[in-house]
Design a protein around this motif. Structure first.
Motif, PDB file in Angstrom:
ATOM      1  N   LYS A  68     -31.243 -34.912  10.607  1.00 35.35           N
ATOM      2  CA  LYS A  68     -30.830 -34.844   9.204  1.00 35.35           C
ATOM      3  C   LYS A  68     -32.042 -34.814   8.278  1.00 35.35           C
ATOM      4  CE  LYS A  68     -28.112 -37.181   5.694  1.00 35.35           C
ATOM      5  NZ  LYS A  68     -27.191 -38.267   5.387  1.00 35.35           N
ATOM      6  N   ARG A  69     -33.041 -35.655   8.560  1.00 37.13           N
ATOM      7  CA  ARG A  69     -34.262 -35.673   7.740  1.00 37.13           C
ATOM      8  C   ARG A  69     -34.989 -34.323   7.808  1.00 37.13           C
ATOM      9  NH1 ARG A  69     -34.377 -41.199   9.138  1.00 37.13           N
ATOM     10  NH2 ARG A  69     -35.386 -40.835  11.126  1.00 37.13           N
ATOM     11  N   ARG A  70     -35.119 -33.782   9.022  1.00 34.62           N
ATOM     12  CA  ARG A  70     -35.791 -32.483   9.179  1.00 34.62           C
ATOM     13  C   ARG A  70     -35.044 -31.388   8.430  1.00 34.62           C
ATOM     14  NH1 ARG A  70     -36.309 -34.325  14.454  1.00 34.62           N
ATOM     15  NH2 ARG A  70     -34.573 -33.035  15.121  1.00 34.62           N
ATOM     16  N   SER A  71     -33.730 -31.392   8.533  1.00 26.82           N
ATOM     17  CA  SER A  71     -32.924 -30.380   7.840  1.00 26.82           C
ATOM     18  C   SER A  71     -33.090 -30.487   6.334  1.00 26.82           C
ATOM     19  CB  SER A  71     -31.451 -30.533   8.199  1.00 26.82           C
ATOM     20  OG  SER A  71     -31.247 -30.257   9.560  1.00 26.82           O
ATOM     21  N   SER A  72     -33.142 -31.708   5.843  1.00 27.82           N
ATOM     22  CA  SER A  72     -33.315 -31.929   4.414  1.00 27.82           C
ATOM     23  C   SER A  72     -34.672 -31.397   3.941  1.00 27.82           C
ATOM     24  CB  SER A  72     -33.183 -33.419   4.104  1.00 27.82           C
ATOM     25  OG  SER A  72     -33.405 -33.655   2.744  1.00 27.82           O
ATOM     26  N   ILE A  73     -35.703 -31.661   4.709  1.00 29.30           N
ATOM     27  CA  ILE A  73     -37.047 -31.174   4.367  1.00 29.30           C
ATOM     28  C   ILE A  73     -37.075 -29.650   4.370  1.00 29.30           C
ATOM     29  CG2 ILE A  73     -39.429 -31.026   5.217  1.00 29.30           C
ATOM     30  CD1 ILE A  73     -39.062 -33.982   6.175  1.00 29.30           C
TER      31      ILE A  73
END
Length: 86
Positions: A68-73
Motif C-alpha cells: 500500500k505504501r509503495r502504491s501510494s508513492i
C-alpha cells in the motif's frame, strides 16, 4: 467475479469490483479484523499456532502494508509527472 456480475447486469458483490476495490486495503482489513484476531485466539489455546502461524500472518500483513505504501508513492510520483507535463 465482479466483472462477470457486470456482464450479467447484476449488482457487483462487495470487494469484487475490479475498478474500485483497492486490493491492499481489502487484504489489510481482512488480516487485521478477521485473520489475526482468529489466530491470536487460537494461539491462546494451541501455543504452536502462536509460535509458528501468527508470525506468518504478521509477515503477510506487513507485506500488504508495504504494498500500500509503495502504491501510494508511485501514485504521487505519477501525479507529479502529469502536472509537470501540463
Amino acid at each position: 467475479q465482479g466483472d462477470k456480475e457486470k456482464e450479467l447486469a447484476i449488482p457487483v458483490s462487495p470487494l469484487c469490483d475490479s475498478e474500485t476495490t483497492k486490493t491492499a486495503d481489502s487484504q489489510i482489513g481482512f488480516l487485521q479484523f478477521v485473520v489475526r484476531p482468529l489466530y491470536v485466539l487460537l494461539g491462546d489455546i494451541v501455543p504452536r499456532v502462536k509460535e509458528e502461524v501468527l508470525p506468518i500472518v504478521d509477515k503477510n500483513l506487513e507485506y500488504w502494508q508495504d504494498n500500500k505504501r509503495r502504491s501510494s508513492i508511485l501514485r504521487k510520483q505519477q501525479q507529479q509527472q502529469e502536472q509537470q507535463c501540463h
